[in-house]
Every structure is written in C-alpha cells, then in structure tokens.
Scaffold this active site. Structure first.
Site, PDB file in Angstrom:
ATOM      1  N   LYS A  16       0.837  -1.204   0.000  1.00  0.00           N
ATOM      2  CA  LYS A  16       0.000   0.000   0.000  1.00  0.00           C
ATOM      3  C   LYS A  16       0.877   1.261   0.000  1.00  0.00           C
ATOM      4  CE  LYS A  16      -3.816  -2.455   2.128  1.00  0.00           C
ATOM      5  NZ  LYS A  16      -4.776  -2.665   3.226  1.00  0.00           N
ATOM      6  N   GLN A  21      -5.276  -1.655   9.505  1.00  0.00           N
ATOM      7  CA  GLN A  21      -5.100  -2.963   8.879  1.00  0.00           C
ATOM      8  C   GLN A  21      -5.607  -4.057   9.825  1.00  0.00           C
ATOM      9  OE1 GLN A  21      -3.982  -3.388   5.697  1.00  0.00           O
ATOM     10  NE2 GLN A  21      -4.152  -5.595   5.812  1.00  0.00           N
ATOM     11  N   ASP A  52     -11.338   2.529   3.986  1.00  0.00           N
ATOM     12  CA  ASP A  52     -11.779   1.156   3.731  1.00  0.00           C
ATOM     13  C   ASP A  52     -13.292   1.016   3.625  1.00  0.00           C
ATOM     14  OD1 ASP A  52      -9.551  -0.453   3.421  1.00  0.00           O
ATOM     15  OD2 ASP A  52      -9.267  -0.760   5.573  1.00  0.00           O
TER      16      ASP A  52
END
Ligand code: NAP
Ligand code: L37
Length: 281
Positions: A52, A96, A119
């Site tokens: 990422k 995460q 997200d």
C-alpha cells in the site's frame, strides 16, 4: 483455458489514471495523505501494508505509517485514531486487520471519522452501502467489481454466488452484485451442498481463506470466477481459494493469485484516499 483477469495489469492502468487526479489536487495546494495503522506483527499484514505504501509513493500520495506493538491497548489505538481525525493534513486512514485479540475491531473502526474512512468499514459507510446511498466502497469488493466490468462480463440478471460472509469482503461483495441486479446467493461454513450452489453461478466470488477449496467440478462451464483468497502454503507459495488448474479448464474468466484481486484492492484504496482529499481536502 479461461480468459485471465489480469489484476496486476489493470491495477497499474488505474494507478496511472489516478496520478492525474493527484496532480490536480496538488495544483490546488492539497497534498493527499493516507495514514495506515498497523498494530502487531502479522506477517501477511506487513506485506500488504508495504504494498500500500509503495502504491502511494508511485502515484504521489503522502503515506503516514503508524506502527503499534502487538500489546497496544484498545484505548491507545482509539486515541491515535482521534488524533488523525483531528489532523487536517490527513485525508484518509485505515486500520489494517486483523487486530491483536485484546482489541474489539468493530469498536475501533467506528472511531474513524466516516469522511476519512479509506476502507469503508465504518458502520455509517456500511449502512450507506446497504441502503443504496452513495458511499465509500470497501476496497476488495470494489476491486472485484472493477475486474468484472473491465472484462466486459454482464452482471444484470445473472446468477452470482459469493462464498464467504465477512464484513470486509463477502457481505459488501454480495451487496455490490445485488446493486447491479444480479441474483445473489451467499454461502458460508454452514452451507450444505456447496458445490451444487456454486455450480449454478454465472459469477462466482470465493472469499474463504482455504487453499484450493473450489475445484473444477464446482464451477459452471463459462463462469466468471473471482478468487479473493490469499493462503500461504508451507513452502511459502501464495495460492487462492480456487484450485487454479482444474477451474481454468471449466471457467470462462478467472483471476490469478497473486496478481488478481490483491493489486486491485490497493488500486481501489488509492482511489478512496484521493476521493476523500477531493471532497474534504
Ligand atoms: P474471514 O473473515 O475469515 O471469512 C471467511 C468466510 O468463509 C466466513 O464467512 C466463513 O463462514 C466462510 N467459510 C469458512 N469455511 C468455509 C467452508 N468450508 N465453506 C464455505 N464457507 C466457509 O475472511 P475474509 O477476511 O473475508 O477473507 C477471506 C479470504 O480472502 C482470506 O484468504 C483473506 O486472506 C483473503 N483476502 C484477500 C484480500 C485481497 O485483497 N486479495 C482482501 C481481504 C481478504 P462463517 O461466517 O460461517 O464462519
Ligand atoms: N484495511 N485491508 C484492510 N483491512 C483488512 O482487514 N484484510 C484487510 C485488508 N486487506 C488487505 O490489505 N488485503 C490485501 C491483500 C493482498 C494484497 C494487498 C492487500 C496484495 O498486495 N497482494 C499481492 C501479493 C501479496 C503477496 O505476495 O503475498 C497480490 O498480487 O495478490
């Protein structure tokens, strides 16, 4: 042999498209910034976070990496999120998953300001998706839809089967397919006669986390098969939930692992971060 849905190549094209949007933001004096919080030392998460960060560097997004120890408390993590919520230079953030086991993920995700939720896991953004309002889309399901669209596979009126019902992949995936008028079935660990159901699918999405569980005889000839699974074998090799060799003989379209959904997930994350900066920069 099935037509390859080349996520690696398509993701590179999308990153190229996104560079222009980053430049336009910079011309307005806005440097898009994505904060990535990694708590603990899950080896797969470390690889994903590194990928990422690399994508951010490539397209000119500033990335802020926040590493917290495995022993971090829920309160400490929440305080970090609140600090980033307040920080005007941070446009988007993600935590995460999976988080260390002492931490309640749902509670932590709901601390993220919804407009900075890269997200789309905040309950408000999930609620918007499930009630048909425009929303930030979870990256992995959005990446799968992008692969389906760019392959020219029709969704409306088709039978779609999603194997897996997690909040981050299975459920939003099913919702995106439903929004585009597929007839959707969701399967999970209590599903009986899985193969009979998957064999009806024109579009089959596998998001389970069990190496090679979907075999050729579970697939309808000509189907579009999307393999979300990322399973590391003892020899270090990464394989999907789909038994590539046998499914390749039957399917019409198939994603590889690696090089399929993974890179698309990251491209969609970049898109979400840029959108957040465009809207609220
Ligand atoms: P998860 O939260 O563990 O969910 C797995 C789902 O599979 C659950 O709904 C579970 O059912 C179901 N399941 C388990 N065993 C099954 C069986 N024998 N038959 C049918 N269904 C079964 O996993 P996740 O986060 O959704 O991730 C799924 C996979 O995708 C993992 O391999 C993960 O690493 C990968 N992943 C990849 C990306 C990417 O970008 N490529 C992104 C995220 C995740 P129950 O609900 O009944 O337990
Ligand atoms: N924010 N993202 C967030 N939270 C989560 O809980 N699981 C998850 C998540 N998912 C995620 O980061 N997924 C992911 C999966 C794969 C890649 C990146 C992100 C990826 O880069 N895959 C590469 C190669 C990976 C490897 O070599 O192991 C691929 O080609 O598939």
């Amino acid at each position: 042999m099935a037509i390859r849905m080349d996520g690696k190549k398509i993701a590179a094209e999308i990153r190229g498209e996104l560079k222009g949007r980053v430049e336009a933001l910079k011309a307005r004096g806005i440097e898009p910034c994505l904060a990535v919080i990694l708590a603990g030392d899950d080896p797969a998460s470390k690889i994903y976070v590194r990928n990422k960060k690399r994508a951010c560097e490539e397209i000119g997004i500033r990335s802020l990496e926040i590493l917290l120890p495995e022993s971090v408390t829920e309160q400490e993590l929440i305080e970090k999120i609140r600090e980033l919520n307040e920080d005007r230079s941070v446009h988007a953030m993600l935590v995460q998953l999976p988080l260390p086991r002492q931490i309640d993920s749902l509670k932590v995700l709901d601390e993220i300001a919804p407009e900075k939720d890269a997200d789309g896991f905040h309950v408000v953004n999930a609620g918007r998706l499930f009630t048909g309002r425009a929303s930030v889309l979870p990256c992995t399901p959005a990446g799968c839809m992008e692969l389906i669209h760019r392959a020219g596979v029709e969704v409306s009126g088709k039978t779609a089967v999603v194997v897996g019902r997690s909040n981050i992949v299975g459920k939003p995936m099913a919702q995106l397919l439903l929004n585009e008028n597929a007839t959707v079935t969701i399967c999970h660990s209590r599903t009986r006669n899985l193969g009979e159901i998957t064999r009806k699918a024109d579009i089959l999405v596998c998001a389970v986390g069990r190496a090679k569980m979907v075999t050729g005889e579970m697939v309808k000839p000509g189907a579009c098969v999307i393999d979300v699974g990322m399973n590391r074998l003892e020899n270090g090799k990464v394989v999907g939930d789909v038994d590539f060799e046998s499914v390749d003989e039957v399917a019409g379209y198939l994603t590889p692992v690696p090089g399929g959904v993974g890179p698309m997930t990251i491209a969609m994350l970049m898109q979400n971060a840029i959108l957040a900066a465009e809207k609220h920069g």
